[in-house]
Design a protein around this motif. Sequence first.
Motif, PDB file in Angstrom:
ATOM      1  N   PRO A  35       0.807  -1.226   0.000  1.00 30.10           N
ATOM      2  CA  PRO A  35       0.000   0.000   0.000  1.00 30.10           C
ATOM      3  C   PRO A  35       0.841   1.277   0.000  1.00 30.10           C
ATOM      4  O   PRO A  35       0.465   2.272  -0.622  1.00 30.10           O
ATOM      5  CB  PRO A  35      -0.830  -0.126   1.277  1.00 30.10           C
ATOM      6  N   ALA A  36       1.976   1.253   0.684  1.00 33.41           N
ATOM      7  CA  ALA A  36       2.847   2.431   0.691  1.00 33.41           C
ATOM      8  C   ALA A  36       3.455   2.659  -0.685  1.00 33.41           C
ATOM      9  O   ALA A  36       3.626   3.808  -1.112  1.00 33.41           O
ATOM     10  CB  ALA A  36       3.941   2.290   1.739  1.00 33.41           C
ATOM     11  N   LEU A  37       3.787   1.580  -1.401  1.00 33.53           N
ATOM     12  CA  LEU A  37       4.300   1.723  -2.763  1.00 33.53           C
ATOM     13  C   LEU A  37       3.234   2.326  -3.675  1.00 33.53           C
ATOM     14  O   LEU A  37       3.533   3.179  -4.518  1.00 33.53           O
ATOM     15  CB  LEU A  37       4.772   0.382  -3.310  1.00 33.53           C
ATOM     16  N   LYS A  38       1.990   1.907  -3.495  1.00 31.16           N
ATOM     17  CA  LYS A  38       0.886   2.472  -4.273  1.00 31.16           C
ATOM     18  C   LYS A  38       0.715   3.956  -3.959  1.00 31.16           C
ATOM     19  O   LYS A  38       0.476   4.771  -4.849  1.00 31.16           O
ATOM     20  CB  LYS A  38      -0.400   1.703  -4.000  1.00 31.16           C
ATOM     21  N   ALA A  39       0.839   4.314  -2.694  1.00 33.56           N
ATOM     22  CA  ALA A  39       0.741   5.719  -2.294  1.00 33.56           C
ATOM     23  C   ALA A  39       1.876   6.526  -2.922  1.00 33.56           C
ATOM     24  O   ALA A  39       1.670   7.661  -3.371  1.00 33.56           O
ATOM     25  CB  ALA A  39       0.765   5.830  -0.771  1.00 33.56           C
TER      26      ALA A  39
ATOM     27  N   THR B 255       2.607  13.799  10.592  1.00 38.62           N
ATOM     28  CA  THR B 255       1.776  14.961  10.909  1.00 38.62           C
ATOM     29  C   THR B 255       2.635  16.209  11.039  1.00 38.62           C
ATOM     30  O   THR B 255       2.289  17.275  10.513  1.00 38.62           O
ATOM     31  CB  THR B 255       0.972  14.701  12.207  1.00 38.62           C
ATOM     32  N   GLU B 256       3.766  16.097  11.701  1.00 37.85           N
ATOM     33  CA  GLU B 256       4.665  17.247  11.857  1.00 37.85           C
ATOM     34  C   GLU B 256       5.264  17.677  10.521  1.00 37.85           C
ATOM     35  O   GLU B 256       5.321  18.877  10.217  1.00 37.85           O
ATOM     36  CB  GLU B 256       5.775  16.911  12.850  1.00 37.85           C
ATOM     37  N   LEU B 257       5.705  16.717   9.719  1.00 38.80           N
ATOM     38  CA  LEU B 257       6.322  17.057   8.439  1.00 38.80           C
ATOM     39  C   LEU B 257       5.321  17.584   7.423  1.00 38.80           C
ATOM     40  O   LEU B 257       5.705  18.229   6.446  1.00 38.80           O
ATOM     41  CB  LEU B 257       7.067  15.850   7.871  1.00 38.80           C
ATOM     42  N   ALA B 258       4.047  17.338   7.636  1.00 37.13           N
ATOM     43  CA  ALA B 258       3.011  17.833   6.731  1.00 37.13           C
ATOM     44  C   ALA B 258       2.715  19.313   6.942  1.00 37.13           C
ATOM     45  O   ALA B 258       2.012  19.923   6.131  1.00 37.13           O
ATOM     46  CB  ALA B 258       1.734  17.010   6.901  1.00 37.13           C
ATOM     47  N   GLU B 259       3.272  19.896   7.990  1.00 37.56           N
ATOM     48  CA  GLU B 259       3.073  21.330   8.231  1.00 37.56           C
ATOM     49  C   GLU B 259       3.581  22.109   7.013  1.00 37.56           C
ATOM     50  O   GLU B 259       4.726  21.953   6.594  1.00 37.56           O
ATOM     51  CB  GLU B 259       3.842  21.765   9.486  1.00 37.56           C
ATOM     52  N   GLY B 260       2.712  22.894   6.426  1.00 37.70           N
ATOM     53  CA  GLY B 260       3.073  23.698   5.266  1.00 37.70           C
ATOM     54  C   GLY B 260       3.020  22.964   3.938  1.00 37.70           C
ATOM     55  O   GLY B 260       3.250  23.564   2.892  1.00 37.70           O
ATOM     56  N   ALA B 261       2.738  21.660   3.957  1.00 41.63           N
ATOM     57  CA  ALA B 261       2.644  20.896   2.706  1.00 41.63           C
ATOM     58  C   ALA B 261       1.290  21.126   2.048  1.00 41.63           C
ATOM     59  O   ALA B 261       0.312  21.489   2.704  1.00 41.63           O
ATOM     60  CB  ALA B 261       2.845  19.402   2.984  1.00 41.63           C
ATOM     61  N   ASP B 262       1.244  20.892   0.755  1.00 37.59           N
ATOM     62  CA  ASP B 262      -0.015  20.968   0.022  1.00 37.59           C
ATOM     63  C   ASP B 262      -0.854  19.717   0.254  1.00 37.59           C
ATOM     64  O   ASP B 262      -2.079  19.767   0.183  1.00 37.59           O
ATOM     65  CB  ASP B 262       0.240  21.103  -1.483  1.00 37.59           C
ATOM     66  N   LEU B 263      -0.179  18.597   0.524  1.00 31.26           N
ATOM     67  CA  LEU B 263      -0.864  17.318   0.600  1.00 31.26           C
ATOM     68  C   LEU B 263      -0.001  16.311   1.343  1.00 31.26           C
ATOM     69  O   LEU B 263       1.223  16.329   1.211  1.00 31.26           O
ATOM     70  CB  LEU B 263      -1.109  16.819  -0.831  1.00 31.26           C
ATOM     71  N   LEU B 264      -0.647  15.433   2.102  1.00 31.45           N
ATOM     72  CA  LEU B 264       0.006  14.296   2.743  1.00 31.45           C
ATOM     73  C   LEU B 264      -0.641  13.039   2.185  1.00 31.45           C
ATOM     74  O   LEU B 264      -1.869  12.928   2.171  1.00 31.45           O
ATOM     75  CB  LEU B 264      -0.167  14.355   4.261  1.00 31.45           C
ATOM     76  N   VAL B 265       0.185  12.090   1.723  1.00 36.66           N
ATOM     77  CA  VAL B 265      -0.322  10.871   1.096  1.00 36.66           C
ATOM     78  C   VAL B 265       0.202   9.658   1.855  1.00 36.66           C
ATOM     79  O   VAL B 265       1.400   9.581   2.164  1.00 36.66           O
ATOM     80  CB  VAL B 265       0.130  10.783  -0.388  1.00 36.66           C
ATOM     81  N   VAL B 266      -0.704   8.727   2.167  1.00 37.65           N
ATOM     82  CA  VAL B 266      -0.333   7.476   2.829  1.00 37.65           C
ATOM     83  C   VAL B 266      -1.125   6.331   2.204  1.00 37.65           C
ATOM     84  O   VAL B 266      -2.157   6.552   1.581  1.00 37.65           O
ATOM     85  CB  VAL B 266      -0.598   7.510   4.358  1.00 37.65           C
ATOM     86  N   GLY B 267      -0.641   5.118   2.399  1.00 33.33           N
ATOM     87  CA  GLY B 267      -1.376   3.938   1.967  1.00 33.33           C
ATOM     88  C   GLY B 267      -2.418   3.580   3.009  1.00 33.33           C
ATOM     89  O   GLY B 267      -2.379   4.051   4.150  1.00 33.33           O
ATOM     90  N   ASP B 268      -3.363   2.722   2.623  1.00 33.05           N
ATOM     91  CA  ASP B 268      -4.427   2.365   3.556  1.00 33.05           C
ATOM     92  C   ASP B 268      -4.003   1.320   4.575  1.00 33.05           C
ATOM     93  O   ASP B 268      -4.645   1.153   5.598  1.00 33.05           O
ATOM     94  CB  ASP B 268      -5.696   1.917   2.827  1.00 33.05           C
ATOM     95  N   ARG B 269      -2.930   0.625   4.332  1.00 34.63           N
ATOM     96  CA  ARG B 269      -2.403  -0.366   5.269  1.00 34.63           C
ATOM     97  C   ARG B 269      -0.896  -0.361   5.154  1.00 34.63           C
ATOM     98  O   ARG B 269      -0.350  -0.142   4.092  1.00 34.63           O
ATOM     99  CB  ARG B 269      -2.885  -1.782   4.935  1.00 34.63           C
ATOM    100  N   GLY B 270      -0.218  -0.679   6.253  1.00 38.95           N
ATOM    101  CA  GLY B 270       1.236  -0.754   6.212  1.00 38.95           C
ATOM    102  C   GLY B 270       1.706  -1.931   7.033  1.00 38.95           C
ATOM    103  O   GLY B 270       0.928  -2.820   7.369  1.00 38.95           O
ATOM    104  N   TYR B 271       2.976  -1.919   7.363  1.00 39.83           N
ATOM    105  CA  TYR B 271       3.533  -2.935   8.244  1.00 39.83           C
ATOM    106  C   TYR B 271       3.244  -2.496   9.659  1.00 39.83           C
ATOM    107  O   TYR B 271       3.947  -1.693  10.225  1.00 39.83           O
ATOM    108  CB  TYR B 271       5.044  -3.080   8.041  1.00 39.83           C
TER     109      TYR B 271
END
Length: 155
Positions: free
Chosen positions: A15-19, A105-121
């Motif tokens: 899922p992270a690779l897809k993200a 969450t911290e690194l997303a400060e000031g970003a246009d978008l945060l992207v994650v997969g729906d499941r991870g390890y």
Amino acid sequence: MAANRIVVGVDGSEPALKALVWAAGQARLTGAALEAVICWEYPPNAWAGLTTGMGPTAPALPDDYDPEQLARKELDEALAAALDGTTAAGVVRRIVAGHPPQVLTELAEGADLLVVGDRGYSGVRAALLGSVSTHVAQHAPCPVVVVRGETPRSS
């Protein structure tokens, strides 16, 4: 942090690779910089909470154990697997010590978008503490995309 950037969480899972593929496509469409983030924690979470009658225990780790280096390798492998060489070369790589939901969450400060997969390890720990995608969707300071389903390899 620079404006016009997309942050994507990477852990090496499918899922992270897809993200990562989705985020790279969105960055290409919008002209945003792509920042791939992998987190590591020490000691490894797999051993957190194991105890004996004498207190916490963990298996002995090799003297050369370097979780940051292992995370760096995992991130490089994920970028190589998900993206073409030119796209991967343009990605800002961040290897950060810390708990993934908090770090993202911290690194997303000031970003246009945060992207994650729906499941991870994640396993049992995520079941007890909640998933990364749930946490960032609730707490991120920018819009969040949770990538689900099939995503083709970028070209």
